[in-house]
Design an enzyme around this catalytic site. Sequence first.
Site, PDB file in Angstrom:
ATOM      1  N   SER A 115       0.834  -1.207   0.000  1.00 33.42           N
ATOM      2  CA  SER A 115       0.000   0.000   0.000  1.00 33.42           C
ATOM      3  C   SER A 115       0.864   1.250   0.000  1.00 33.42           C
ATOM      4  CB  SER A 115      -0.852  -0.036   1.265  1.00 33.42           C
ATOM      5  OG  SER A 115      -1.407   1.227   1.512  1.00 33.42           O
ATOM      6  N   TYR A 139      -1.727  -0.316  10.582  1.00 30.79           N
ATOM      7  CA  TYR A 139      -1.918  -0.951   9.268  1.00 30.79           C
ATOM      8  C   TYR A 139      -0.681  -0.742   8.386  1.00 30.79           C
ATOM      9  CZ  TYR A 139      -3.326  -1.293   4.401  1.00 30.79           C
ATOM     10  OH  TYR A 139      -3.357  -1.589   3.057  1.00 30.79           O
ATOM     11  N   LYS A 143       2.331  -3.387   6.779  1.00 29.69           N
ATOM     12  CA  LYS A 143       2.731  -3.523   5.371  1.00 29.69           C
ATOM     13  C   LYS A 143       4.256  -3.376   5.238  1.00 29.69           C
ATOM     14  CE  LYS A 143      -1.148  -4.390   3.347  1.00 29.69           C
ATOM     15  NZ  LYS A 143      -1.396  -5.684   2.698  1.00 29.69           N
TER      16      LYS A 143
END
Length: 327
Positions: A115, A139, A143
Amino acid sequence: MNILVTGGAGYIGSHICRALLASGYAVHALDNLSSGHAEVAVGTLHTVDLGDVVGLRNIFAEYHIDAVVHCAGLINVADSMQHPEVYRTVNIEYTKSLLEEMARANVRDFVFSSSCAVYGTPQHLPVDEATPFHPESVYAETKVAAEEIIRNSAEMYGMRYAILRYFNACGAAANGSAGEWHDPETHLIPNVIRAAMSQQPVMIFGNDYPTSDGTCVRDYVHVEDLADAHVKALQYIDSHVEPLILNLGSGHGYSNAEIVAAVETELKTKIVVQYGPRRVGDPACIEASNEKARMLLGWQPRHDLASIIRTAVEWEIKNKIASLRSQ
Ligand code: UDP
């Protein structure tokens, strides 16, 4: 070739499965259906949790899997701040165990859904792949950590890999067979469309950002263009030794107010906007440099904003009609 797509019944995964099938691959979709939907899955669906090592092992043992596209994971930024351990387990630990099972089964090709959140609030626009990591949520941290594990595993097990950093995925399959289906829906485009269709106001988070109209700017890339890039990435790593690390964005930024205007144009209606406070963790402006993907893959986004909005509207209308019929 047999491709295992984790999260294959999810929004992006289900479009990747369609693109792979259209390119002649055999597709195995793995999904625990916690947020994915069997209705949009294509190929062979294995309802298996990513954390179920025995389940994974059985799939690798039973089918001759040649490559894995790893989309399964938790994706909600706000949720990640409330449940950091769950996010670390699913997004980091399960990626690690997936890579271990691949190595056991001698599967060497891996494509990972990353992302643009890894970059955080960019210092320079457009954002290219050399931009330093600056994760601003759990989050995003997961990643970054998963990317690191992939690098290490690839070295350890001799794997070939692609890391694809998505900007804002949106739109729906042009044939109406799949589209954005989150519960609850938190993303801008479906929320604006639903507001327009129900003649309710839409809440826009913040209008005091340092952008041309005060609302946040994002880089929207059609989910079918993303899916196409995965097929090209698989083909690329099959014939190159060096890893592939790419941004996948359209290269254009649109403000939240511009998205509202585009939906108004498509639906020929006025939308009432309510401006609320800024959403925590939202950078003002993100735009991708997609030069590397264009150069190395010959990839080019085919859907412009009008096409994104049109396919998303068609999907929402179809689902609204389906839900009315089932009542
Ligand atoms: N947004 C909004 N109202 C909504 C959903 C999103 O104003 O109902 C804004 C959000 O604050 C951000 C942009 O729309 O500025 C894109 O948000 P989205 O959740 O779609 O994607 P993200 O950029 O967080 O991945």
